[in-house]
Design a protein around this motif. Structure first.
Motif, PDB file in Angstrom:
ATOM      1  N   SER A 222       0.855  -1.030  -0.630  1.00 15.97           N
ATOM      2  CA  SER A 222       0.328   0.055   0.777  1.00 15.97           C
ATOM      3  C   SER A 222       0.523   1.176  -0.164  1.00 15.97           C
ATOM      4  O   SER A 222       1.790   1.205   0.043  1.00 15.97           O
ATOM      5  CB  SER A 222      -0.790   0.134   1.197  1.00 15.97           C
ATOM      6  N   VAL A 223       0.259   2.283  -0.429  1.00 18.73           N
ATOM      7  CA  VAL A 223       0.885   3.355  -0.576  1.00 18.73           C
ATOM      8  C   VAL A 223       0.462   4.404  -0.195  1.00 18.73           C
ATOM      9  O   VAL A 223      -0.976   4.874  -0.739  1.00 18.73           O
ATOM     10  CB  VAL A 223       1.311   4.035  -2.093  1.00 18.73           C
ATOM     11  N   GLU A 224       0.181   5.678   0.498  1.00 14.15           N
ATOM     12  CA  GLU A 224      -0.048   6.627   1.028  1.00 14.15           C
ATOM     13  C   GLU A 224       0.760   7.673   0.347  1.00 14.15           C
ATOM     14  O   GLU A 224       1.815   8.634   0.680  1.00 14.15           O
ATOM     15  CB  GLU A 224      -0.154   6.445   2.518  1.00 14.15           C
ATOM     16  N   LEU A 225      -0.539   8.911  -0.801  1.00 17.35           N
ATOM     17  CA  LEU A 225       0.245   9.576  -1.387  1.00 17.35           C
ATOM     18  C   LEU A 225       0.116  10.547  -1.262  1.00 17.35           C
ATOM     19  O   LEU A 225      -0.607  11.222   0.240  1.00 17.35           O
ATOM     20  CB  LEU A 225      -1.207   9.738  -2.642  1.00 17.35           C
TER      21      LEU A 225
ATOM     22  N   GLU B 278       0.609  23.612  -6.201  1.00  8.60           N
ATOM     23  CA  GLU B 278      -0.292  24.445  -5.445  1.00  8.60           C
ATOM     24  C   GLU B 278      -1.132  22.817  -3.832  1.00  8.60           C
ATOM     25  O   GLU B 278      -1.253  21.734  -4.920  1.00  8.60           O
ATOM     26  CB  GLU B 278      -1.155  24.386  -5.776  1.00  8.60           C
ATOM     27  N   PRO B 279      -1.501  22.436  -3.037  1.00  9.74           N
ATOM     28  CA  PRO B 279      -2.050  21.663  -1.820  1.00  9.74           C
ATOM     29  C   PRO B 279      -2.998  20.779  -2.929  1.00  9.74           C
ATOM     30  O   PRO B 279      -3.952  21.903  -3.596  1.00  9.74           O
ATOM     31  CB  PRO B 279      -2.090  21.772  -0.680  1.00  9.74           C
ATOM     32  N   TRP B 280      -3.368  19.734  -2.779  1.00  4.74           N
ATOM     33  CA  TRP B 280      -4.458  18.711  -3.106  1.00  4.74           C
ATOM     34  C   TRP B 280      -5.835  20.157  -2.352  1.00  4.74           C
ATOM     35  O   TRP B 280      -5.442  21.118  -0.810  1.00  4.74           O
ATOM     36  CB  TRP B 280      -5.334  18.133  -2.418  1.00  4.74           C
ATOM     37  N   THR B 281      -7.089  19.647  -3.000  1.00  4.60           N
ATOM     38  CA  THR B 281      -8.521  20.721  -2.544  1.00  4.60           C
ATOM     39  C   THR B 281      -9.392  19.793  -1.678  1.00  4.60           C
ATOM     40  O   THR B 281      -9.567  18.985  -2.968  1.00  4.60           O
ATOM     41  CB  THR B 281      -8.924  22.020  -3.289  1.00  4.60           C
ATOM     42  N   TRP B 282      -9.501  19.383  -0.929  1.00  4.82           N
ATOM     43  CA  TRP B 282     -10.817  18.485  -0.557  1.00  4.82           C
ATOM     44  C   TRP B 282     -12.260  19.173  -0.795  1.00  4.82           C
ATOM     45  O   TRP B 282     -12.389  20.435   0.063  1.00  4.82           O
ATOM     46  CB  TRP B 282     -10.544  18.222   0.734  1.00  4.82           C
ATOM     47  N   ALA B 283     -13.266  18.419  -0.802  1.00  4.34           N
ATOM     48  CA  ALA B 283     -14.787  18.983  -0.837  1.00  4.34           C
ATOM     49  C   ALA B 283     -16.011  17.680  -0.637  1.00  4.34           C
ATOM     50  O   ALA B 283     -15.200  16.117  -0.301  1.00  4.34           O
ATOM     51  CB  ALA B 283     -15.289  19.395  -2.159  1.00  4.34           C
ATOM     52  N   GLY B 284     -16.813  17.808  -0.109  1.00  2.00           N
ATOM     53  CA  GLY B 284     -17.999  17.025   0.237  1.00  2.00           C
ATOM     54  C   GLY B 284     -17.977  16.701   1.894  1.00  2.00           C
ATOM     55  O   GLY B 284     -16.563  17.427   2.569  1.00  2.00           O
ATOM     56  N   PRO B 285     -18.067  15.794   2.677  1.00  2.00           N
ATOM     57  CA  PRO B 285     -18.498  15.059   4.361  1.00  2.00           C
ATOM     58  C   PRO B 285     -17.141  14.791   3.954  1.00  2.00           C
ATOM     59  O   PRO B 285     -15.910  13.722   3.261  1.00  2.00           O
ATOM     60  CB  PRO B 285     -19.011  14.270   3.557  1.00  2.00           C
ATOM     61  N   PRO B 286     -16.812  14.793   5.436  1.00  2.00           N
ATOM     62  CA  PRO B 286     -15.473  13.911   6.310  1.00  2.00           C
ATOM     63  C   PRO B 286     -15.801  12.618   6.068  1.00  2.00           C
ATOM     64  O   PRO B 286     -15.312  11.745   6.873  1.00  2.00           O
ATOM     65  CB  PRO B 286     -15.273  15.262   7.040  1.00  2.00           C
TER      66      PRO B 286
ATOM     67  N   ARG C 158      -9.186  12.197   7.486  1.00  2.00           N
ATOM     68  CA  ARG C 158      -7.848  13.233   7.659  1.00  2.00           C
ATOM     69  C   ARG C 158      -7.806  13.898   6.022  1.00  2.00           C
ATOM     70  O   ARG C 158      -6.159  13.941   6.185  1.00  2.00           O
ATOM     71  CB  ARG C 158      -7.319  11.883   7.856  1.00  2.00           C
ATOM     72  N   GLN C 159      -7.786  13.804   5.294  1.00  2.00           N
ATOM     73  CA  GLN C 159      -7.672  14.023   3.747  1.00  2.00           C
ATOM     74  C   GLN C 159      -6.393  13.063   3.635  1.00  2.00           C
ATOM     75  O   GLN C 159      -5.188  14.313   3.563  1.00  2.00           O
ATOM     76  CB  GLN C 159      -7.350  15.691   4.121  1.00  2.00           C
ATOM     77  N   LEU C 160      -6.365  12.041   3.611  1.00  2.00           N
ATOM     78  CA  LEU C 160      -5.542  11.252   3.117  1.00  2.00           C
ATOM     79  C   LEU C 160      -5.991  10.083   1.684  1.00  2.00           C
ATOM     80  O   LEU C 160      -7.141  10.112   1.470  1.00  2.00           O
ATOM     81  CB  LEU C 160      -5.542  10.395   3.927  1.00  2.00           C
ATOM     82  N   VAL C 161      -5.540  10.139   1.061  1.00  2.00           N
ATOM     83  CA  VAL C 161      -5.254   8.599  -0.224  1.00  2.00           C
ATOM     84  C   VAL C 161      -4.213   8.016  -0.182  1.00  2.00           C
ATOM     85  O   VAL C 161      -3.333   7.918  -0.159  1.00  2.00           O
ATOM     86  CB  VAL C 161      -5.346   9.408  -1.451  1.00  2.00           C
ATOM     87  N   THR C 162      -5.163   6.712   0.072  1.00  2.00           N
ATOM     88  CA  THR C 162      -4.350   5.628   0.003  1.00  2.00           C
ATOM     89  C   THR C 162      -4.546   4.756  -0.948  1.00  2.00           C
ATOM     90  O   THR C 162      -5.272   3.898  -1.629  1.00  2.00           O
ATOM     91  CB  THR C 162      -3.838   4.577   1.279  1.00  2.00           C
ATOM     92  N   ALA C 163      -3.600   4.299  -1.872  1.00  2.00           N
ATOM     93  CA  ALA C 163      -3.550   3.187  -2.901  1.00  2.00           C
ATOM     94  C   ALA C 163      -3.034   1.650  -2.354  1.00  2.00           C
ATOM     95  O   ALA C 163      -2.415   1.574  -1.789  1.00  2.00           O
ATOM     96  CB  ALA C 163      -2.707   3.046  -4.230  1.00  2.00           C
ATOM     97  N   HIS C 164      -3.846   0.666  -2.576  1.00  2.00           N
ATOM     98  CA  HIS C 164      -3.485  -0.808  -1.869  1.00  2.00           C
ATOM     99  C   HIS C 164      -3.430  -1.652  -2.912  1.00  2.00           C
ATOM    100  O   HIS C 164      -4.458  -1.258  -3.668  1.00  2.00           O
ATOM    101  CB  HIS C 164      -4.641  -1.358  -1.161  1.00  2.00           C
ATOM    102  N   PHE C 165      -2.551  -1.879  -3.029  1.00  2.00           N
ATOM    103  CA  PHE C 165      -2.542  -3.128  -4.687  1.00  2.00           C
ATOM    104  C   PHE C 165      -1.639  -3.831  -3.908  1.00  2.00           C
ATOM    105  O   PHE C 165      -0.991  -4.456  -2.963  1.00  2.00           O
ATOM    106  CB  PHE C 165      -1.072  -2.482  -4.869  1.00  2.00           C
ATOM    107  N   GLY C 166      -2.805  -4.902  -4.618  1.00  2.00           N
ATOM    108  CA  GLY C 166      -2.620  -6.340  -4.294  1.00  2.00           C
ATOM    109  C   GLY C 166      -1.459  -7.142  -4.472  1.00  2.00           C
ATOM    110  O   GLY C 166      -0.542  -6.637  -5.103  1.00  2.00           O
TER     111      GLY C 166
END
Length: 329
Positions: free
Chosen positions: A142-145, A174-182, A321-329
């Motif tokens: 797994s990789v945390e972007l 520029e940093p990422w922009t987040w929108a929508g529910p937490p 937590r405003q994180l994106v994690t990729a899970h590779f098998g």
């Protein structure tokens, strides 16, 4: 190693050769080329090479050298039998969205990102983001972007000697922009290059009913031709009318390219152009799925450095937590 779209190695072999060396040295893999890797084959010829690679038990992953603009014409010649009997990852982005979607339609996951001609061959070294996520994609983990510190839309032209040795000019990202529910969403990914998704929807082949995409994390990125913000909105609107935006709980939108070799916007101009894209993406989301978790300007598309992501594999979008994690098998 294939060129299922444009055969860039035929025209810029030095960059291709450097990519091959880095695959051997950095990934400890032995690349195998096919006849159309360095020759612009017909759609049937390119499909023949791809079918052969997917059927060969000694080939454990298939990497595209670069994208292009006509891979949709290759799909009718592909045979799903070999890859269903022996699934293996296909690595590519941009026009390679065609093959990634074709595989997804048949139940086989792929890898979005990575181009030997764009990301492995040029410059003094492979970007850390590219290398770490490509390793995870090929070997598991797994990789945390992370949001990158600096970015560029294009490097040196491949016929410039600096393309092999020098880092290209870049700018502060520029940093990422987040929108929508937490909220936290984990799901299989689908999407890819927005323009290519649009073409596949128009052709109406290898596209499921909208309900089949329910629960997917939608990955979308704009290509180097830089459609206008209004054109991007209309393509997103079509996804909304198709019912796809409504059933996807999360959207990861890539940092869009805003320049090219001839157009070098100032930092303020680039920021303004990217803001215009963010505005239309959020406009479409507000109209079709206001409860969607959205993160914008993630570095997985036509800018560099580039993170590699699963296509059909799982990604977690954590709006709290405003994180994106990729899970590779």
């Amino acid at each position: 190693m294939l060129s299922p779209s444009w055969a860039a190695p035929a025209y810029f072999p030095e960059v291709h050769e450097q990519a091959l060396r880095r695959i051997r040295e950095e990934l400890r893999l032995e690349p195998v080329e096919y006849p159309t890797t360095r020759r612009q084959g017909s759609p049937a010829e390119r499909a023949r090479d791809l079918n052969a690679a997917l059927a060969d038990p000694d080939i454990r992953a298939v990497m595209a050298t670069i994208g292009g603009d006509d891979q949709i014409t290759v799909l009718r010649h592909l045979d799903p039998g070999p890859v269903l009997a022996d699934p293996k990852p296909f690595v590519g982005y941009s026009d390679n969205t065609n093959v990634l979607n074709w595989l997804w339609f048949h139940g086989v996951a792929g890898i979005h990102g990575g181009s030997t001609q764009v990301h492995l061959g040029p410059g003094p070294r492979v970007d850390d983001e590219q290398l770490s996520s490509l390793r995870a994609a090929l070997f598991g983990g797994s990789v945390e972007l992370q949001s990158v510190a600096r970015t560029h839309d294009v490097g040196w032209k491949w016929d410039d000697p600096r393309a092999l040795t020098d880092a290209p000019p870049d700018e502060v990202a520029e940093p990422w922009t987040w929108a929508g529910p937490p909220a936290v969403v984990t799901g299989p990914t689908w999407g890819g290059c927005l323009e290519i998704v649009h073409w596949n929807l128009a052709a109406g082949r290898w596209i499921h009913p909208a309900k089949e995409y329910a629960g997917c994390v939608l990955l979308l990125e704009g290509d180097e031709e830089r459609a206008s913000p209004e054109a991007v909105y209309r393509m997103l609107r079509n996804l909304g009318e198709r019912g796809i935006l409504e059933v996807c709980p999360a959207l990861v939108w890539a940092r869009p390219p805003v320049g090219d070799f001839d157009l070098r916007p100032s930092p303020d101009q680039a920021a303004s152009a990217r803001a215009a894209y963010r505005e239309v993406v959020l406009r479409a989301v507000s109209e079709y799925h206001p409860g969607m978790v959205v993160v914008l300007d993630v570095d997985f598309g036509h800018t560099s450095p580039q993170w590699v992501l699963p296509y059909g594999g799982r990604v977690t979008v954590d709006g709290e937590r405003q994180l994106v994690t990729a899970h590779f098998g």
